[in-house]
Write a protein that holds these residues in place. Structure first.
Motif, PDB file in Angstrom:
ATOM      1  N   ILE D  59      42.011   2.628  16.068  1.00  0.00           N
ATOM      2  CA  ILE D  59      43.432   2.835  15.713  1.00  0.00           C
ATOM      3  C   ILE D  59      44.305   1.814  16.443  1.00  0.00           C
ATOM      4  CG2 ILE D  59      45.401   4.423  15.940  1.00  0.00           C
ATOM      5  CD1 ILE D  59      43.381   5.443  13.972  1.00  0.00           C
ATOM      6  N   ASN D  60      44.029   1.604  17.724  1.00  0.00           N
ATOM      7  CA  ASN D  60      44.854   0.679  18.509  1.00  0.00           C
ATOM      8  C   ASN D  60      44.705  -0.756  18.017  1.00  0.00           C
ATOM      9  OD1 ASN D  60      46.045   2.643  19.968  1.00  0.00           O
ATOM     10  ND2 ASN D  60      44.825   2.371  21.841  1.00  0.00           N
ATOM     11  N   ARG D  61      43.492  -1.097  17.550  1.00  0.00           N
ATOM     12  CA  ARG D  61      43.328  -2.434  16.977  1.00  0.00           C
ATOM     13  C   ARG D  61      44.153  -2.539  15.694  1.00  0.00           C
ATOM     14  NH1 ARG D  61      37.550  -2.790  17.650  1.00  0.00           N
ATOM     15  NH2 ARG D  61      38.288  -1.667  19.477  1.00  0.00           N
ATOM     16  N   HIS D  62      44.172  -1.436  14.936  1.00  0.00           N
ATOM     17  CA  HIS D  62      44.935  -1.418  13.683  1.00  0.00           C
ATOM     18  C   HIS D  62      46.437  -1.541  13.957  1.00  0.00           C
ATOM     19  CE1 HIS D  62      45.813  -0.712   9.568  1.00  0.00           C
ATOM     20  NE2 HIS D  62      46.472   0.400   9.805  1.00  0.00           N
ATOM     21  N   ILE D  63      46.901  -0.823  14.972  1.00  0.00           N
ATOM     22  CA  ILE D  63      48.330  -0.900  15.322  1.00  0.00           C
ATOM     23  C   ILE D  63      48.696  -2.344  15.674  1.00  0.00           C
ATOM     24  CG2 ILE D  63      50.002  -0.291  17.143  1.00  0.00           C
ATOM     25  CD1 ILE D  63      48.787   2.536  17.121  1.00  0.00           C
ATOM     26  N   GLU D  64      47.858  -2.970  16.496  1.00  0.00           N
ATOM     27  CA  GLU D  64      48.131  -4.358  16.886  1.00  0.00           C
ATOM     28  C   GLU D  64      48.198  -5.260  15.651  1.00  0.00           C
ATOM     29  OE1 GLU D  64      45.449  -5.921  19.837  1.00  0.00           O
ATOM     30  OE2 GLU D  64      46.414  -7.905  19.780  1.00  0.00           O
ATOM     31  N   VAL D  67      51.443  -4.553  13.642  1.00  0.00           N
ATOM     32  CA  VAL D  67      52.666  -5.077  14.260  1.00  0.00           C
ATOM     33  C   VAL D  67      52.722  -6.599  14.082  1.00  0.00           C
ATOM     34  CG1 VAL D  67      53.956  -5.367  16.411  1.00  0.00           C
ATOM     35  CG2 VAL D  67      52.835  -3.175  15.926  1.00  0.00           C
ATOM     36  N   ARG D  68      51.591  -7.289  14.329  1.00  0.00           N
ATOM     37  CA  ARG D  68      51.586  -8.757  14.187  1.00  0.00           C
ATOM     38  C   ARG D  68      51.788  -9.168  12.720  1.00  0.00           C
ATOM     39  NH1 ARG D  68      50.821 -10.375  19.216  1.00  0.00           N
ATOM     40  NH2 ARG D  68      49.269  -9.338  20.532  1.00  0.00           N
ATOM     41  N   ALA D  70      53.429  -7.433  10.492  1.00  0.00           N
ATOM     42  CA  ALA D  70      54.837  -7.154  10.155  1.00  0.00           C
ATOM     43  C   ALA D  70      55.703  -8.353  10.528  1.00  0.00           C
ATOM     44  CB  ALA D  70      55.311  -5.892  10.885  1.00  0.00           C
ATOM     45  N   ILE D  71      55.429  -8.929  11.696  1.00  0.00           N
ATOM     46  CA  ILE D  71      56.209 -10.066  12.175  1.00  0.00           C
ATOM     47  C   ILE D  71      55.917 -11.319  11.348  1.00  0.00           C
ATOM     48  CG2 ILE D  71      56.536 -11.638  14.134  1.00  0.00           C
ATOM     49  CD1 ILE D  71      56.024  -9.105  15.925  1.00  0.00           C
ATOM     50  N   VAL D  76      57.962  -5.524   7.016  1.00  0.00           N
ATOM     51  CA  VAL D  76      58.064  -4.571   8.111  1.00  0.00           C
ATOM     52  C   VAL D  76      57.948  -3.127   7.620  1.00  0.00           C
ATOM     53  CG1 VAL D  76      59.513  -3.792  10.023  1.00  0.00           C
ATOM     54  CG2 VAL D  76      59.516  -6.207   9.364  1.00  0.00           C
ATOM     55  N   ASP D  77      58.720  -2.779   6.576  1.00  0.00           N
ATOM     56  CA  ASP D  77      58.706  -1.388   6.079  1.00  0.00           C
ATOM     57  C   ASP D  77      57.313  -0.984   5.600  1.00  0.00           C
ATOM     58  OD1 ASP D  77      61.339  -1.248   6.699  1.00  0.00           O
ATOM     59  OD2 ASP D  77      62.075  -1.459   4.657  1.00  0.00           O
ATOM     60  N   ILE D  80      55.090  -0.325   8.669  1.00  0.00           N
ATOM     61  CA  ILE D  80      55.478   0.942   9.307  1.00  0.00           C
ATOM     62  C   ILE D  80      54.939   2.120   8.488  1.00  0.00           C
ATOM     63  CG2 ILE D  80      57.461   2.455   9.753  1.00  0.00           C
ATOM     64  CD1 ILE D  80      58.998  -0.102  10.644  1.00  0.00           C
ATOM     65  N   GLU D  82      52.370   2.130   6.524  1.00  0.00           N
ATOM     66  CA  GLU D  82      50.905   2.151   6.651  1.00  0.00           C
ATOM     67  C   GLU D  82      50.493   2.895   7.930  1.00  0.00           C
ATOM     68  OE1 GLU D  82      49.217  -1.745   5.964  1.00  0.00           O
ATOM     69  OE2 GLU D  82      47.283  -1.143   6.817  1.00  0.00           O
ATOM     70  N   LEU D  83      51.203   2.604   9.021  1.00  0.00           N
ATOM     71  CA  LEU D  83      50.899   3.284  10.287  1.00  0.00           C
ATOM     72  C   LEU D  83      51.242   4.778  10.208  1.00  0.00           C
ATOM     73  CD1 LEU D  83      52.070   0.651  12.931  1.00  0.00           C
ATOM     74  CD2 LEU D  83      49.718   1.375  12.455  1.00  0.00           C
TER      75      LEU D  83
END
Lengths: 94, 94, 94, 94
Positions: D59-64, D67-68, D70-71, D76-77, D80, D82-83
């Motif tokens: 999950i944490n790899r997915h969050i990273e 976020v990257r 999105a940038i 971005v939306d 967000i 997806e998370l």
């Protein structure tokens, strides 16, 4: 009769664990193949659900043993206490 | 004696639930005050832990009742089955 | 616009918590009335499910804030680390 | 650099899963040897905890990544959302 029933239930739990083992091998392959994280997580949550099912089967066998032991030995309070300790452990760890 | 013991245990569970209710009111205030989300989540997880504790106490009272009923009524298989159903419900919902 | 959306989401979470509080009051009444333990446990598990839902809403608001902050401030690694810490906390406590 | 870091993290998760697989084999042996149910349950809860840890890492790899992405992509939306979907899945299944 009781032994036979226990044996049958053991076979069921062993089958669940064998499936869980196979799924973990599949997840390791997914990670090596750099598959989509959400799919990997979904598979992990499925294995966790399988192991919770195996755990319930083990617990239920224990409950059955405790209730029958309570009746045979007359150590009712001890057996109730033994089950209560187990429930506290499950509460914290499931 | 048994009734008295049950009554004492009920008081303990009611105290936990009263605390949980107070914490939920506190969390509602935190949300209205737009407090930091992580602090709100930490408080929510603390209330969940309290309610799991209350649930274990209720379950343990049920186990005790079932074991004693099994002995008094002789309906051992029925009481074992009743406990097993409850364990399956907990597995899916805890 | 963002503030308005946050406000709307807060209202939803507050409504869930108000429901949870009412359910806890109902459970306290059930215990005082010495209702069937399995029914009390079922209600407790339902409140726990509600509070998990409220927690997800709070977490999701935090994720949104973190992602937008990462973009606005450029502190991408910090915000990723903040979310990762939160996930570890949830893993241990949900 | 990012690829290298991801590779290192994959190795850690694979190690956890290899340990979990070995523990499941051990539990199968315990069941065949008709070991004490509470010990088997304790081991099962330990494997579940390991798999939850592996899940958090994924999950944490997915969050990273989200976020990257999105940038980099400006979506971005979408990221967000997806998370948020993932968090709802975890709420129901962890």
């Amino acid at each position: 009769m009781k032994d036979h029933s226990h044996h049958v239930k053991h076979q069921g739990t062993l089958r669940i664990l064998k499936t869980a083992k196979g799924q973990i091998e599949g997840i390791m392959k997914m990670i090596e193949d750099e598959r989509y994280c959400v799919d990997i997580s979904t598979q992990l949550l499925a294995v966790i659900a399988l192991l919770k099912k195996a755990n319930t089967e083990i617990i239920n066998r224990h409950i059955e043993t405790c209730v029958r032991d309570a009746i045979e030995t007359g150590l009712v309070d001890d057996k109730i206490k033994e089950l209560e300790q187990l429930m506290k452990h499950i509460e914290k760890n499931l």
